[in-house]
Motif scaffolding. Structure first.
Motif, PDB file in Angstrom:
ATOM      1  N   LEU A  72       0.866  -1.174   0.000  1.00 17.45           N
ATOM      2  CA  LEU A  72       0.000   0.000   0.000  1.00 17.45           C
ATOM      3  C   LEU A  72       0.905   1.227   0.000  1.00 17.45           C
ATOM      4  O   LEU A  72       1.815   1.331   0.824  1.00 17.45           O
ATOM      5  N   ILE A  73       0.677   2.156  -0.948  1.00 20.13           N
ATOM      6  CA  ILE A  73       1.445   3.402  -1.009  1.00 20.13           C
ATOM      7  C   ILE A  73       0.535   4.543  -0.567  1.00 20.13           C
ATOM      8  O   ILE A  73      -0.576   4.695  -1.076  1.00 20.13           O
ATOM      9  N   VAL A  74       1.020   5.347   0.387  1.00 24.30           N
ATOM     10  CA  VAL A  74       0.207   6.430   0.949  1.00 24.30           C
ATOM     11  C   VAL A  74       0.919   7.773   0.760  1.00 24.30           C
ATOM     12  O   VAL A  74       2.069   7.936   1.173  1.00 24.30           O
ATOM     13  N   GLY A  75       0.233   8.715   0.135  1.00 23.25           N
ATOM     14  CA  GLY A  75       0.766  10.067  -0.036  1.00 23.25           C
ATOM     15  C   GLY A  75      -0.371  10.968  -0.475  1.00 23.25           C
ATOM     16  O   GLY A  75      -0.794  10.908  -1.626  1.00 23.25           O
ATOM     17  N   LYS A  99      -7.191  11.341   0.796  1.00 18.58           N
ATOM     18  CA  LYS A  99      -7.356  11.598   2.223  1.00 18.58           C
ATOM     19  C   LYS A  99      -7.310  10.273   2.962  1.00 18.58           C
ATOM     20  O   LYS A  99      -7.925   9.296   2.544  1.00 18.58           O
ATOM     21  N   TRP A 100      -6.559  10.263   4.063  1.00 17.75           N
ATOM     22  CA  TRP A 100      -6.520   9.047   4.881  1.00 17.75           C
ATOM     23  C   TRP A 100      -7.716   9.092   5.827  1.00 17.75           C
ATOM     24  O   TRP A 100      -7.829   9.980   6.665  1.00 17.75           O
ATOM     25  N   LEU A 101      -8.604   8.122   5.693  1.00 19.49           N
ATOM     26  CA  LEU A 101      -9.758   8.043   6.585  1.00 19.49           C
ATOM     27  C   LEU A 101      -9.337   7.321   7.856  1.00 19.49           C
ATOM     28  O   LEU A 101      -8.865   6.188   7.802  1.00 19.49           O
ATOM     29  N   GLY A 102      -9.495   7.979   9.001  1.00 22.41           N
ATOM     30  CA  GLY A 102      -9.061   7.387  10.256  1.00 22.41           C
ATOM     31  C   GLY A 102      -9.634   5.992  10.463  1.00 22.41           C
ATOM     32  O   GLY A 102     -10.826   5.764  10.259  1.00 22.41           O
ATOM     33  N   GLY A 103      -8.788   5.041  10.857  1.00 18.68           N
ATOM     34  CA  GLY A 103      -9.229   3.666  11.076  1.00 18.68           C
ATOM     35  C   GLY A 103      -9.267   2.830   9.809  1.00 18.68           C
ATOM     36  O   GLY A 103      -9.779   1.710   9.809  1.00 18.68           O
ATOM     37  N   MET A 158      -8.357  -4.214  -2.663  1.00 17.37           N
ATOM     38  CA  MET A 158      -7.656  -4.697  -1.466  1.00 17.37           C
ATOM     39  C   MET A 158      -8.623  -5.542  -0.634  1.00 17.37           C
ATOM     40  O   MET A 158      -9.655  -5.049  -0.179  1.00 17.37           O
ATOM     41  N   THR A 159      -8.311  -6.810  -0.444  1.00 17.36           N
ATOM     42  CA  THR A 159      -9.206  -7.716   0.280  1.00 17.36           C
ATOM     43  C   THR A 159      -8.736  -7.986   1.702  1.00 17.36           C
ATOM     44  O   THR A 159      -9.450  -8.591   2.490  1.00 17.36           O
ATOM     45  N   TRP A 160      -7.528  -7.563   2.025  1.00 15.87           N
ATOM     46  CA  TRP A 160      -7.005  -7.748   3.373  1.00 15.87           C
ATOM     47  C   TRP A 160      -5.932  -6.700   3.639  1.00 15.87           C
ATOM     48  O   TRP A 160      -5.545  -5.958   2.733  1.00 15.87           O
ATOM     49  N   LEU A 161      -5.447  -6.651   4.875  1.00 16.12           N
ATOM     50  CA  LEU A 161      -4.425  -5.674   5.232  1.00 16.12           C
ATOM     51  C   LEU A 161      -3.160  -5.873   4.394  1.00 16.12           C
ATOM     52  O   LEU A 161      -2.787  -7.006   4.092  1.00 16.12           O
ATOM     53  N   PRO A 162      -2.489  -4.782   4.025  1.00 10.03           N
ATOM     54  CA  PRO A 162      -1.261  -4.889   3.222  1.00 10.03           C
ATOM     55  C   PRO A 162      -0.118  -5.483   4.039  1.00 10.03           C
ATOM     56  O   PRO A 162      -0.126  -5.432   5.270  1.00 10.03           O
ATOM     57  N   ASP A 163       0.858  -6.042   3.333  1.00 10.65           N
ATOM     58  CA  ASP A 163       2.030  -6.624   4.004  1.00 10.65           C
ATOM     59  C   ASP A 163       3.087  -5.564   4.300  1.00 10.65           C
ATOM     60  O   ASP A 163       3.817  -5.670   5.281  1.00 10.65           O
ATOM     61  N   ILE A 164       3.186  -4.554   3.432  1.00  9.78           N
ATOM     62  CA  ILE A 164       4.136  -3.451   3.611  1.00  9.78           C
ATOM     63  C   ILE A 164       3.461  -2.152   3.174  1.00  9.78           C
ATOM     64  O   ILE A 164       2.750  -2.126   2.158  1.00  9.78           O
ATOM     65  N   VAL A 165       3.674  -1.091   3.936  1.00  7.85           N
ATOM     66  CA  VAL A 165       3.116   0.216   3.583  1.00  7.85           C
ATOM     67  C   VAL A 165       4.264   1.192   3.320  1.00  7.85           C
ATOM     68  O   VAL A 165       5.193   1.304   4.127  1.00  7.85           O
ATOM     69  N   HIS A 171       4.945  13.455   8.408  1.00 11.87           N
ATOM     70  CA  HIS A 171       4.075  14.390   9.121  1.00 11.87           C
ATOM     71  C   HIS A 171       2.653  14.359   8.570  1.00 11.87           C
ATOM     72  O   HIS A 171       1.683  14.294   9.325  1.00 11.87           O
ATOM     73  N   GLN A 172       2.530  14.408   7.269  1.00 13.87           N
ATOM     74  CA  GLN A 172       1.218  14.430   6.621  1.00 13.87           C
ATOM     75  C   GLN A 172       0.447  13.142   6.873  1.00 13.87           C
ATOM     76  O   GLN A 172      -0.773  13.155   7.057  1.00 13.87           O
ATOM     77  N   GLU A 173       1.161  12.020   6.883  1.00 16.00           N
ATOM     78  CA  GLU A 173       0.509  10.707   6.994  1.00 16.00           C
ATOM     79  C   GLU A 173       0.739  10.076   8.363  1.00 16.00           C
ATOM     80  O   GLU A 173       0.822   8.863   8.495  1.00 16.00           O
ATOM     81  N   TYR A 174       0.813  10.914   9.397  1.00 17.09           N
ATOM     82  CA  TYR A 174       1.131  10.421  10.740  1.00 17.09           C
ATOM     83  C   TYR A 174       0.088   9.417  11.244  1.00 17.09           C
ATOM     84  O   TYR A 174       0.423   8.411  11.862  1.00 17.09           O
ATOM     85  N   THR A 175      -1.187   9.673  10.955  1.00 16.51           N
ATOM     86  CA  THR A 175      -2.249   8.756  11.392  1.00 16.51           C
ATOM     87  C   THR A 175      -2.081   7.391  10.744  1.00 16.51           C
ATOM     88  O   THR A 175      -2.204   6.352  11.407  1.00 16.51           O
ATOM     89  N   ALA A 176      -1.775   7.385   9.435  1.00 13.93           N
ATOM     90  CA  ALA A 176      -1.555   6.114   8.728  1.00 13.93           C
ATOM     91  C   ALA A 176      -0.371   5.367   9.320  1.00 13.93           C
ATOM     92  O   ALA A 176      -0.419   4.143   9.523  1.00 13.93           O
ATOM     93  N   LEU A 177       0.697   6.101   9.633  1.00 14.71           N
ATOM     94  CA  LEU A 177       1.891   5.487  10.217  1.00 14.71           C
ATOM     95  C   LEU A 177       1.573   4.863  11.572  1.00 14.71           C
ATOM     96  O   LEU A 177       1.991   3.737  11.867  1.00 14.71           O
ATOM     97  N   LEU A 178       0.823   5.572  12.410  1.00 17.40           N
ATOM     98  CA  LEU A 178       0.460   5.049  13.726  1.00 17.40           C
ATOM     99  C   LEU A 178      -0.397   3.788  13.610  1.00 17.40           C
ATOM    100  O   LEU A 178      -0.245   2.849  14.406  1.00 17.40           O
ATOM    101  N   GLU A 179      -1.282   3.762  12.616  1.00 17.18           N
ATOM    102  CA  GLU A 179      -2.102   2.561  12.417  1.00 17.18           C
ATOM    103  C   GLU A 179      -1.234   1.363  12.034  1.00 17.18           C
ATOM    104  O   GLU A 179      -1.462   0.241  12.508  1.00 17.18           O
ATOM    105  N   CYS A 180      -0.242   1.603  11.201  1.00 17.12           N
ATOM    106  CA  CYS A 180       0.682   0.529  10.816  1.00 17.12           C
ATOM    107  C   CYS A 180       1.480   0.030  12.027  1.00 17.12           C
ATOM    108  O   CYS A 180       1.666  -1.180  12.205  1.00 17.12           O
ATOM    109  N   ILE A 181       1.946   0.959  12.837  1.00 16.92           N
ATOM    110  CA  ILE A 181       2.698   0.593  14.043  1.00 16.92           C
ATOM    111  C   ILE A 181       1.816  -0.234  14.973  1.00 16.92           C
ATOM    112  O   ILE A 181       2.246  -1.261  15.516  1.00 16.92           O
TER     113      ILE A 181
END
Length: 236
Positions: A72-75, A99-103, A158-165, A171-181
């Motif tokens: 998954l690529i996020v930007g 836009k990254w939708l929370g959750g 996408m049918t399941w969670l990605p293996d690598i993001v 800074h912009q994608e901090y929420t996405a990063l925290l979800e991955c962590i």
């Protein structure tokens, strides 16, 4: 993990402006070891370190792609959005560029329901069923479809969670990063001089504001993913 040669050229990175960081007042002290110098009030990134971590990231995605893993690529910022979509399509990756939708990841069951609704509406549009509805109902459905296409269009398969993001701009994608962590999903993050290099599994120090810099980093990663995928296809 086997090391490979990815033709990461320092001169090419200089031309793309990969070395330009943020102003010296906007920096994270944890980035000190990634900074080469100061020039006219901005930090200059050490491109030798950029090349090293970019090479490590290419090795990681090559190995993952050769095993059939999903990315998954996020930007989502304007300067990254088009490059993210182009890179993802070329490498057959999922992407989020509006836009990254929370959750989106941590509340995957809700995301799945949204994706199913998106697929249903697309099917109704293809079969012409939307056009047979009353004008008001059709307008509501079309607005809903447009919204889902905008925010979920890049992950519709996408049918399941990605293996690598892969994340552009920490800074912009901090929420996405925290979800991955939270979920333990490995991350590769393009970080500028105002970021925390300890948050991602592989942090690539680079200019996250210049389109040319973002494109160069993504192109290297996409090349490695495509190479890995071709290896997977040849040796299923």
């Amino acid at each position: 993990m086997t090391r490979r040669y990815w033709n990461i050229n320092l001169e090419e990175m200089l031309k793309a402006g990969v070395h330009f960081g943020h102003g010296t007042r906007k920096w994270n002290p944890k980035m000190a070891s990634y900074i080469f110098a100061k020039c006219k009030g901005i930090h200059i990134t050490n491109l030798a370190r950029t090349a090293r971590f970019l090479s490590e990231a290419c090795d990681l995605v090559f190995d993952a792609a050769s095993k059939g893993k999903q990315f998954l690529i996020v930007g989502t910022k304007n300067k990254a959005a088009n490059s993210v979509a182009r890179a993802a399509v070329k490498a057959q990756c999922h992407y989020v560029n509006k836009k990254w939708l929370g959750g989106m990841l941590t509340n995957w069951s809700t995301t799945e329901m949204r994706l199913q609704k998106f697929r249903d509406l697309r099917m109704e549009q293809k079969t012409g069923r939307l056009n047979r509805l009353q004008k008001r109902d059709a307008a509501v459905m079309k607005r809903q479809l447009f919204r889902l296409q905008t925010y979920l269009g890049g992950i519709k398969y996408m049918t399941w969670l990605p293996d690598i993001v892969i994340i552009v701009d920490q800074h912009q994608e901090y929420t996405a990063l925290l979800e991955c962590i939270t979920l333990g999903i490995p991350t590769i993050c393009l970080i500028d001089t105002n970021c925390d290099p300890d948050l991602a599994d592989i942090s690539i120090p680079a200019n996250d504001d210049a389109i040319s810099s973002i494109r160069l980093i993504l192109n290297k990663l996409v090349f490695a993913i495509c190479k890995g995928r071709s290896s997977y296809i040849r040796n299923p």
